[in-house]
Design a protein around this motif. Structure first.
Motif, PDB file in Angstrom:
ATOM      1  N   SER B  37       0.847  -1.201   0.000  1.00  0.00           N
ATOM      2  CA  SER B  37       0.000   0.000   0.000  1.00  0.00           C
ATOM      3  C   SER B  37       0.877   1.244   0.000  1.00  0.00           C
ATOM      4  CB  SER B  37      -0.912   0.037   1.226  1.00  0.00           C
ATOM      5  OG  SER B  37      -1.729  -1.112   1.264  1.00  0.00           O
ATOM      6  N   PHE B  38       2.005   1.192   0.740  1.00  0.00           N
ATOM      7  CA  PHE B  38       2.907   2.345   0.768  1.00  0.00           C
ATOM      8  C   PHE B  38       3.504   2.596  -0.620  1.00  0.00           C
ATOM      9  CE2 PHE B  38       7.141   4.211   1.067  1.00  0.00           C
ATOM     10  CZ  PHE B  38       6.829   5.421   1.659  1.00  0.00           C
ATOM     11  N   LEU B  39       3.931   1.528  -1.295  1.00  0.00           N
ATOM     12  CA  LEU B  39       4.492   1.677  -2.650  1.00  0.00           C
ATOM     13  C   LEU B  39       3.472   2.330  -3.578  1.00  0.00           C
ATOM     14  CD1 LEU B  39       6.266  -1.786  -3.161  1.00  0.00           C
ATOM     15  CD2 LEU B  39       7.347   0.403  -2.635  1.00  0.00           C
ATOM     16  N   ALA B  40       2.211   1.871  -3.470  1.00  0.00           N
ATOM     17  CA  ALA B  40       1.149   2.405  -4.339  1.00  0.00           C
ATOM     18  C   ALA B  40       0.860   3.863  -3.994  1.00  0.00           C
ATOM     19  CB  ALA B  40      -0.116   1.563  -4.190  1.00  0.00           C
ATOM     20  N   MET B  41       0.838   4.176  -2.682  1.00  0.00           N
ATOM     21  CA  MET B  41       0.539   5.540  -2.249  1.00  0.00           C
ATOM     22  C   MET B  41       1.663   6.495  -2.672  1.00  0.00           C
ATOM     23  SD  MET B  41       1.240   7.897   0.366  1.00  0.00           S
ATOM     24  CE  MET B  41       1.584   7.252   1.996  1.00  0.00           C
ATOM     25  N   ALA B  42       2.923   6.063  -2.568  1.00  0.00           N
ATOM     26  CA  ALA B  42       4.059   6.899  -2.950  1.00  0.00           C
ATOM     27  C   ALA B  42       3.937   7.295  -4.415  1.00  0.00           C
ATOM     28  CB  ALA B  42       5.364   6.138  -2.721  1.00  0.00           C
ATOM     29  N   ASN B  43       3.483   6.350  -5.217  1.00  0.00           N
ATOM     30  CA  ASN B  43       3.343   6.606  -6.645  1.00  0.00           C
ATOM     31  C   ASN B  43       2.122   7.487  -6.931  1.00  0.00           C
ATOM     32  OD1 ASN B  43       3.807   6.474  -9.344  1.00  0.00           O
ATOM     33  ND2 ASN B  43       2.886   4.444  -9.629  1.00  0.00           N
ATOM     34  N   ALA B  44       0.983   7.134  -6.316  1.00  0.00           N
ATOM     35  CA  ALA B  44      -0.270   7.839  -6.612  1.00  0.00           C
ATOM     36  C   ALA B  44      -0.260   9.260  -6.043  1.00  0.00           C
ATOM     37  CB  ALA B  44      -1.454   7.047  -6.062  1.00  0.00           C
TER      38      ALA B  44
END
Lengths: 248, 69
Positions: B37-44
């Motif tokens: 979720s952190f990886l996705a949030m960093a990108n989004a």
């Protein structure tokens, strides 16, 4: 009189699509069993007449379930007043025929928005620690059409099918908090939605294959209450078919 | 920075207080799902393509913040 009565006293539930059909039946039965219910639908008038049946138990909010900001606002408000949720039911759904050669893309997307995307957002909102109790049960309406489809139903059947696999995914993501996520697949149930489908569906096929006859909302709501209750606490990530034998 | 903390509270979905000094290993909520979720949030939210190995090396919430700022 049924063999089973449920006790949901002091428990809190959200029901979408609560102004008619199966959503309304579920909202009424939950209130009858002592629960506080947040009934969400677009039809203000129908919601208010629902509220008059159980004025102390049913809170109504007239919004488009696809408006996720308003959806979240109304759920947060309900949680503030009544306490954290013990479950949620996504019964909102629209039909709409989408034959491959001539479907209206906006209509097809709307079908998916209501059945699938609004269900996803509902799970996201309701599963937050601040909004739900440990062990809460979320039930999303799928359909027998996800198991056996027919011409012109790709958007509806696709959305209902997608809901099932999404529910399995969410079940895995949320099991840590003992939250449960399941789908229910009703067969043909007499509601406003199926009234509209009657003109275009092959009713002979429908009648013939529902070997226990066409269903009524109360034929499905009992299973919904079971899935929300602690008697189903070992069930998650599954689909429950309630279809009068249609898929037999 | 405050906005980042808010996003992390949302992502971790925890009721305890979170600060830049919070140690990730001490949070029950910091698991494989919050990792992705952190990886996705960093990108989004920050347009950053964060390397999983850098996240694995992070010890505190502050270390995660350094990956996205």
């Amino acid at each position: 009189m049924s063999n089973i009565t449920y006790n949901f006293i002091n428990q809190n539930f959200v029901v979408t699509g609560a102004s008619s059909g199966m959503g309304k039946q579920v909202a009424m039965e939950l209130a009858e069993a002592g629960a506080n219910v947040l009934a969400i639908a677009r039809g203000e008038e129908a919601l208010f007449s629902l509220k008059t049946l159980y004025p102390e138990r049913i809170t109504v909010v007239a919004i488009d379930v696809c408006d996720s900001e308003k959806l979240e606002e109304s759920i947060i408000g309900f949680v503030k007043n009544k306490g954290k949720l013990d479950g949620a039911v996504h019964a909102a759904g629209i039909s709409g025929l989408t034959p491959l050669k001539s479907f209206d893309e906006n209509e097809a997307r709307k079908v998916v928005d209501v059945s699938f995307w609004a269900g996803v957002k509902l799970v996201q909102i309701c599963s937050k620690v601040k909004n739900s109790n440990t062990g809460a049960s979320i039930l999303l309406f799928s359909s027998v059409r996800s198991h056996r489809t027919d011409k012109g139903l790709f958007a509806y059947a696709g959305a209902k099918s997608a809901m099932q696999i999404a529910a399995k995914t969410f079940a895995k993501e949320l099991a840590k908090r003992k939250l449960r996520v399941n789908t229910i697949s009703p067969g043909w149930v007499n509601t406003n939605m199926t009234d509209k489908l009657e003109e275009t569906n092959n009713l002979d096929e429908v009648n013939q294959n529902h070997i226990l006859g066409i269903g009524y909302p109360a034929d499905v709501s009992g299973v919904v209450l079971f899935m929300l209750s602690d008697r189903s606490k070992w069930m998650t990530g599954t689909d429950v078919v309630v279809d009068g034998g249609y898929l037999a | 920075m405050e906005q980042f903390i808010e996003k992390m509270v949302d992502l971790l979905d925890c009721e305890e207080e979170i600060t830049m000094d919070t140690v990730l290993d001490e949070l029950d909520e910091w698991d494989s799902l919050s990792f992705v979720s952190f990886l996705a949030m960093a990108n989004a939210a920050y347009g950053k393509k964060v390397e999983p190995s850098d996240v694995r090396n992070a010890e505190t919430i502050g270390d995660l913040y350094n990956l996205i700022k």
